[in-house]
Write a protein that holds these residues in place. Structure first.
Motif, PDB file in Angstrom:
ATOM      1  N   LEU A   1       0.790  -1.191   0.003  1.00 33.80           N
ATOM      2  CA  LEU A   1      -0.023  -0.201   0.095  1.00 33.80           C
ATOM      3  C   LEU A   1       1.028   1.325   0.011  1.00 33.80           C
ATOM      4  N   GLU A   2       2.083   1.174   0.506  1.00 35.51           N
ATOM      5  CA  GLU A   2       2.753   2.513   0.518  1.00 35.51           C
ATOM      6  C   GLU A   2       3.199   2.901  -0.963  1.00 35.51           C
ATOM      7  N   THR A   3       3.478   1.855  -1.722  1.00 38.23           N
ATOM      8  CA  THR A   3       3.824   1.997  -3.081  1.00 38.23           C
ATOM      9  C   THR A   3       2.681   2.653  -3.822  1.00 38.23           C
ATOM     10  N   VAL A   4       1.585   2.178  -3.532  1.00 38.89           N
ATOM     11  CA  VAL A   4       0.269   2.693  -3.884  1.00 38.89           C
ATOM     12  C   VAL A   4       0.025   4.018  -3.720  1.00 38.89           C
ATOM     13  N   ARG A   5       0.333   4.296  -2.312  1.00 37.51           N
ATOM     14  CA  ARG A   5       0.133   5.826  -1.916  1.00 37.51           C
ATOM     15  C   ARG A   5       1.019   6.356  -2.464  1.00 37.51           C
ATOM     16  N   THR A   6       2.343   6.303  -2.579  1.00 35.90           N
ATOM     17  CA  THR A   6       3.427   7.041  -3.217  1.00 35.90           C
ATOM     18  C   THR A   6       2.833   7.287  -4.697  1.00 35.90           C
ATOM     19  N   PHE A   7       2.394   6.333  -5.586  1.00 36.40           N
ATOM     20  CA  PHE A   7       1.965   6.630  -6.778  1.00 36.40           C
ATOM     21  C   PHE A   7       0.988   7.492  -6.914  1.00 36.40           C
ATOM     22  N   VAL A   8       0.003   7.501  -5.890  1.00 34.59           N
ATOM     23  CA  VAL A   8      -1.155   8.537  -6.035  1.00 34.59           C
ATOM     24  C   VAL A   8      -0.675   9.919  -5.821  1.00 34.59           C
ATOM     25  N   ALA A   9       0.434  10.097  -4.745  1.00 34.69           N
ATOM     26  CA  ALA A   9       0.883  11.433  -4.646  1.00 34.69           C
ATOM     27  C   ALA A   9       1.624  11.915  -5.727  1.00 34.69           C
ATOM     28  N   ALA A  10       2.628  11.174  -6.323  1.00 38.76           N
ATOM     29  CA  ALA A  10       3.265  11.783  -7.478  1.00 38.76           C
ATOM     30  C   ALA A  10       2.091  11.861  -8.640  1.00 38.76           C
ATOM     31  N   ALA A  11       1.170  11.136  -8.729  1.00 35.86           N
ATOM     32  CA  ALA A  11       0.242  11.546 -10.026  1.00 35.86           C
ATOM     33  C   ALA A  11      -0.409  12.974  -9.664  1.00 35.86           C
ATOM     34  N   ASP A  12      -0.714  13.162  -8.241  1.00 34.03           N
ATOM     35  CA  ASP A  12      -1.322  14.332  -7.966  1.00 34.03           C
ATOM     36  C   ASP A  12      -0.409  15.770  -7.834  1.00 34.03           C
ATOM     37  N   ALA A  13       0.811  15.160  -7.571  1.00 35.95           N
ATOM     38  CA  ALA A  13       1.987  16.340  -7.806  1.00 35.95           C
ATOM     39  C   ALA A  13       2.425  16.696  -9.034  1.00 35.95           C
TER      40      ALA A  13
ATOM     41  N   GLY B   1       3.556  -4.926 -14.096  1.00 40.23           N
ATOM     42  CA  GLY B   1       4.274  -5.214 -15.333  1.00 40.23           C
ATOM     43  C   GLY B   1       3.981  -4.184 -16.267  1.00 40.23           C
ATOM     44  N   VAL B   2       3.616  -3.242 -15.974  1.00 41.39           N
ATOM     45  CA  VAL B   2       3.395  -1.834 -16.847  1.00 41.39           C
ATOM     46  C   VAL B   2       4.162  -0.539 -16.522  1.00 41.39           C
ATOM     47  N   ARG B   3       4.290   0.408 -17.327  1.00 45.87           N
ATOM     48  CA  ARG B   3       4.963   1.394 -16.821  1.00 45.87           C
ATOM     49  C   ARG B   3       3.757   2.574 -16.464  1.00 45.87           C
ATOM     50  N   LEU B   4       3.933   3.240 -15.198  1.00 48.65           N
ATOM     51  CA  LEU B   4       3.003   4.168 -15.072  1.00 48.65           C
ATOM     52  C   LEU B   4       3.335   5.641 -15.367  1.00 48.65           C
ATOM     53  N   PHE B   5       4.499   5.907 -15.391  1.00 49.06           N
ATOM     54  CA  PHE B   5       5.044   7.541 -15.510  1.00 49.06           C
ATOM     55  C   PHE B   5       5.767   7.402 -16.782  1.00 49.06           C
ATOM     56  N   THR B   6       5.687   8.591 -17.435  1.00 50.01           N
ATOM     57  CA  THR B   6       6.806   9.041 -18.468  1.00 50.01           C
ATOM     58  C   THR B   6       7.648  10.447 -17.691  1.00 50.01           C
TER      59      THR B   6
ATOM     60  N   THR C   1       1.250   7.689 -17.732  1.00 53.22           N
ATOM     61  CA  THR C   1       0.952   6.847 -19.322  1.00 53.22           C
ATOM     62  C   THR C   1      -0.457   6.532 -19.182  1.00 53.22           C
ATOM     63  N   ILE C   2      -0.892   5.660 -20.290  1.00 57.19           N
ATOM     64  CA  ILE C   2      -2.283   5.440 -20.395  1.00 57.19           C
ATOM     65  C   ILE C   2      -2.582   4.535 -19.290  1.00 57.19           C
ATOM     66  N   ASP C   3      -1.646   3.660 -19.020  1.00 57.25           N
ATOM     67  CA  ASP C   3      -1.681   2.276 -17.880  1.00 57.25           C
ATOM     68  C   ASP C   3      -1.979   3.216 -16.761  1.00 57.25           C
ATOM     69  N   GLY C   4      -1.093   4.407 -16.384  1.00 56.47           N
ATOM     70  CA  GLY C   4      -1.025   4.857 -15.116  1.00 56.47           C
ATOM     71  C   GLY C   4      -2.461   5.851 -15.058  1.00 56.47           C
ATOM     72  N   GLN C   5      -3.061   6.250 -15.799  1.00 55.45           N
ATOM     73  CA  GLN C   5      -4.250   7.030 -16.056  1.00 55.45           C
ATOM     74  C   GLN C   5      -5.512   5.933 -15.607  1.00 55.45           C
TER      75      GLN C   5
END
Length: 311
Positions: free
Chosen positions: A3-15, A44-49, A58-62
């Protein structure tokens, strides 16, 4: 999935930048990068460019972002469900018509802001096990049964002495009495098919019989209170005991009588049990309410078994 990686992903997406996400999470930018990389490996996908302006989804990140937000919301609800003060106070009463149930109804009227779960367990062993496991927060019981002391981690306080009454049909020999003494009950058949050997209420009535020479019959199957009331109404030779605060309703044609018992008045001792380390704040509120609203115990002219500890 961490969950910490998920929380970090959301924070990075928002910022929109790993550096700002790191500042919000109070970690290094390198830690953010490592967490995002770990999440990408799990999925198994890229989430950021990476871009000159920061990091774009990325589309997968969205596609993953709304689900990531929901994961965090579900995790927060899961934690809140067991956090003291954020889950209902769970209290055991023996039956929905009992004095203890009435006490809990009064408590809820006084404190409607407190979430309650009221449930009904059968015997004291089951109730104590549930308290020790955390399945419930408290239980109303008659506790000091000979030979069965409470575990050291279970606390108890006597909260109510409930006077017994005699319930008769209209043709019973005592039906016209305004009150009856315990001595007057000698020789009368008192029928109580709900007494189960080994329970705390069986121990109470055993002592009552031994003390005053009463005749309590437990024969026949227990079909519940409605069947008991029907039988008492139709059988002049039978009566039964019930608590003064027991809530019972019967057809008007039954003509049943509730008669106070005196000289002395047998009282059934209700105690509240809880685990000594239970941190639920509403448990303290309940104990304070009971201490303020219940009458004094061991009143003059009453009787309770010798194994009952005075309040």
């Amino acid at each position: 999935m961490d969950l910490e990686t998920v929380r970090t992903f959301v924070a990075a997406a928002d910022a929109g930048q790993f550096q700002e996400a790191a500042a919000e999470l109070e970690v290094t930018q390198q830690a953010v990068s490592k967490r995002i990389a770990a999440l990408e490996r799990d999925l198994g996908v890229r989430l950021f460019t990476r871009t000159p302006r920061g990091a774009e989804l990325t589309i997968d990140g969205q596609a993953f972002l709304p689900h990531a937000r929901e994961l965090l919301r579900v995790a927060e609800r899961a934690v809140a469900s067991v956090r003291p003060g954020h889950r209902p106070l769970r209290v055991d009463v023996l039956t929905s018509r009992s004095a203890a149930s009435g006490l809990m109804r009064g408590f809820y009227r006084a404190h409607p802001e407190i979430d309650l779960d009221v449930l009904m367990l059968f015997d004291i062993e089951t109730a104590v096990a549930a308290i020790r496991s955390g399945a419930i927060d408290a239980s109303f019981r008659a506790v000091e049964v000979p030979g069965r002391p409470l575990p050291e981690d279970i606390e108890s306080v006597r909260v109510l002495d409930e006077p017994l009454q005699l319930l008769t049909g209209p043709a019973h020999a005592l039906a016209g009495a305004r009150s009856v003494t315990v001595a007057q009950l000698a020789g009368h058949r008192i029928w109580m098919p709900g007494i189960t050997p080994g329970t705390e209420w069986a121990a109470y009535y055993d002592d009552l019989v031994a003390e005053f020479g009463l005749a309590i019959e437990v024969t026949g199957p227990n079909f519940g209170s409605d069947a008991l009331l029907d039988t008492i109404a139709d059988t002049p030779a039978l009566a039964t005991f019930m608590g003064e605060h027991m809530r019972l309703v019967w057809p008007s044609g039954h003509g049943l009588r509730r008669i106070p018992v005196t000289d002395p008045t047998p009282v059934y001792p209700h105690s509240l049990l809880w685990h000594r380390d239970n941190p639920h704040p509403a448990l303290t509120v309940l104990r304070t309410y009971l201490a303020a609203t219940t009458a004094a115990q061991d009143a003059a002219g009453t009787w309770s078994p010798g194994w009952v500890t005075p309040r």
